[in-house]
Motif scaffolding. Structure first.
Motif, short mmCIF file in Angstrom:
data_model
loop_
_atom_site.label_atom_id
_atom_site.label_comp_id
_atom_site.label_asym_id
_atom_site.label_seq_id
_atom_site.Cartn_x
_atom_site.Cartn_y
_atom_site.Cartn_z
N ILE A 54 -45.09 -21.33 -2.52
CA ILE A 54 -44.93 -19.88 -2.59
C ILE A 54 -45.57 -19.35 -3.86
O ILE A 54 -46.18 -18.28 -3.88
CB ILE A 54 -43.44 -19.49 -2.48
CG1 ILE A 54 -42.92 -19.92 -1.11
CG2 ILE A 54 -43.26 -17.99 -2.68
CD1 ILE A 54 -41.45 -19.78 -0.93
N SER A 92 -43.41 -7.62 4.75
CA SER A 92 -43.28 -8.91 5.44
C SER A 92 -42.06 -8.92 6.34
O SER A 92 -42.15 -9.32 7.51
CB SER A 92 -43.17 -10.06 4.44
OG SER A 92 -44.36 -10.22 3.73
N ASP A 112 -37.15 -12.50 0.74
CA ASP A 112 -38.49 -12.51 0.16
C ASP A 112 -38.49 -11.97 -1.27
O ASP A 112 -39.19 -12.49 -2.13
CB ASP A 112 -39.47 -11.72 1.03
CG ASP A 112 -39.89 -12.47 2.28
OD1 ASP A 112 -39.44 -13.62 2.46
OD2 ASP A 112 -40.67 -11.91 3.08
N LEU A 169 -42.53 -24.74 3.10
CA LEU A 169 -42.41 -23.35 3.55
C LEU A 169 -42.13 -23.26 5.05
O LEU A 169 -41.23 -22.51 5.45
CB LEU A 169 -43.66 -22.55 3.17
CG LEU A 169 -43.59 -21.06 3.45
CD1 LEU A 169 -42.40 -20.42 2.73
CD2 LEU A 169 -44.88 -20.39 3.01
N PRO A 170 -42.82 -24.03 5.91
CA PRO A 170 -42.46 -23.96 7.33
C PRO A 170 -41.02 -24.40 7.61
O PRO A 170 -40.35 -23.82 8.47
CB PRO A 170 -43.47 -24.89 8.01
CG PRO A 170 -44.63 -24.91 7.09
CD PRO A 170 -44.05 -24.78 5.70
N GLN A 225 -42.93 -8.99 10.31
CA GLN A 225 -42.61 -10.28 10.93
C GLN A 225 -41.40 -10.18 11.85
O GLN A 225 -41.39 -10.78 12.92
CB GLN A 225 -42.39 -11.34 9.85
CG GLN A 225 -43.68 -11.72 9.15
CD GLN A 225 -43.46 -12.75 8.07
OE1 GLN A 225 -42.52 -13.53 8.10
NE2 GLN A 225 -44.36 -12.77 7.09
N HIS A 249 -34.44 -10.53 5.80
CA HIS A 249 -35.74 -11.14 5.51
C HIS A 249 -36.34 -10.54 4.24
O HIS A 249 -36.81 -11.26 3.36
CB HIS A 249 -36.66 -10.93 6.70
CG HIS A 249 -37.96 -11.65 6.63
ND1 HIS A 249 -38.65 -12.01 7.75
CD2 HIS A 249 -38.71 -12.07 5.59
CE1 HIS A 249 -39.77 -12.63 7.40
NE2 HIS A 249 -39.83 -12.68 6.09
N LEU A 282 -49.34 -23.11 5.51
CA LEU A 282 -50.39 -22.67 4.60
C LEU A 282 -51.63 -23.53 4.75
O LEU A 282 -51.55 -24.64 5.27
CB LEU A 282 -49.89 -22.74 3.15
CG LEU A 282 -48.67 -21.87 2.84
CD1 LEU A 282 -48.20 -22.14 1.42
CD2 LEU A 282 -49.00 -20.42 3.01
N ALA A 293 -41.97 -20.56 12.19
CA ALA A 293 -42.23 -21.65 11.22
C ALA A 293 -43.71 -22.02 11.21
O ALA A 293 -44.29 -22.20 10.14
CB ALA A 293 -41.37 -22.86 11.56
N HIS A 323 -45.96 -19.87 9.20
CA HIS A 323 -45.84 -20.03 7.75
C HIS A 323 -46.49 -21.31 7.21
O HIS A 323 -46.26 -21.69 6.07
CB HIS A 323 -44.38 -19.96 7.32
CG HIS A 323 -43.84 -18.57 7.40
ND1 HIS A 323 -43.32 -18.06 8.57
CD2 HIS A 323 -43.76 -17.59 6.47
CE1 HIS A 323 -42.93 -16.82 8.34
NE2 HIS A 323 -43.19 -16.51 7.09
N SER A 361 -38.84 -21.66 6.55
CA SER A 361 -39.06 -20.56 7.49
C SER A 361 -38.35 -20.82 8.82
O SER A 361 -37.86 -19.88 9.46
CB SER A 361 -40.55 -20.35 7.73
OG SER A 361 -41.18 -19.98 6.53
#
Length: 135
Positions: free
Chosen positions: A24, A47, A117, A85-86, A51, A113, A78, A73, A76, A89
């Protein structure tokens, strides 16, 4: 309140598992994210709004909670490899989706959410946690 609690919990996870925070942190180092207002206000709200409209308001309605959460997931992942992160998520997607199912109000997962964030971005943006990030 729930979003704030979960965001603060995520901070603790980043402290003990810096690889998750590093993913992140790299996002927050993009040129646009260096703007504090963007990183801590606009990005979390936008976001959460966009989302959740798509993943809860559209996908969850069409394909159900579990499939929408898996898509969330996957969204997310990258460009650099890493599952932190997934994975977070996926857990967040279950929380957002369940909150939507329980309330029937899309605003609930949007607020949760966005709060998560914000609380995730705050310490990572300023590196309050003193996580040793490699350039």
């Amino acid at each position: 309140l729930l979003g704030s609690i979960l965001g603060i919990l995520a901070q603790a996870i980043f402290k003990f598992f810096p690889i998750l925070g590093r993913e992140i942190y790299e996002i927050l180092q993009s040129p646009l994210s260096r703007n504090v207002f963007w990183a801590l206000v606009i990005n979390p709200i936008a976001s959460g709004l966009v989302q959740e409209i798509w993943f809860r308001g559209v996908f969850q309605q069409k394909i159900g909670l579990w499939r929408a959460t898996v898509l969330f997931a996957l969204f997310h992942i990258l460009p650099k490899p890493g599952l932190g992160l997934p994975l977070l998520s996926f857990i967040g997607g279950l929380i957002f989706g369940r909150s939507y199912n329980l309330t029937g109000n899309l605003l609930v997962p949007i607020v949760i959410h966005s709060a998560i964030d914000f609380w995730i971005s705050l310490p990572l943006y300023f590196n309050f946690l003193n996580i040793p990030f490699d350039p």
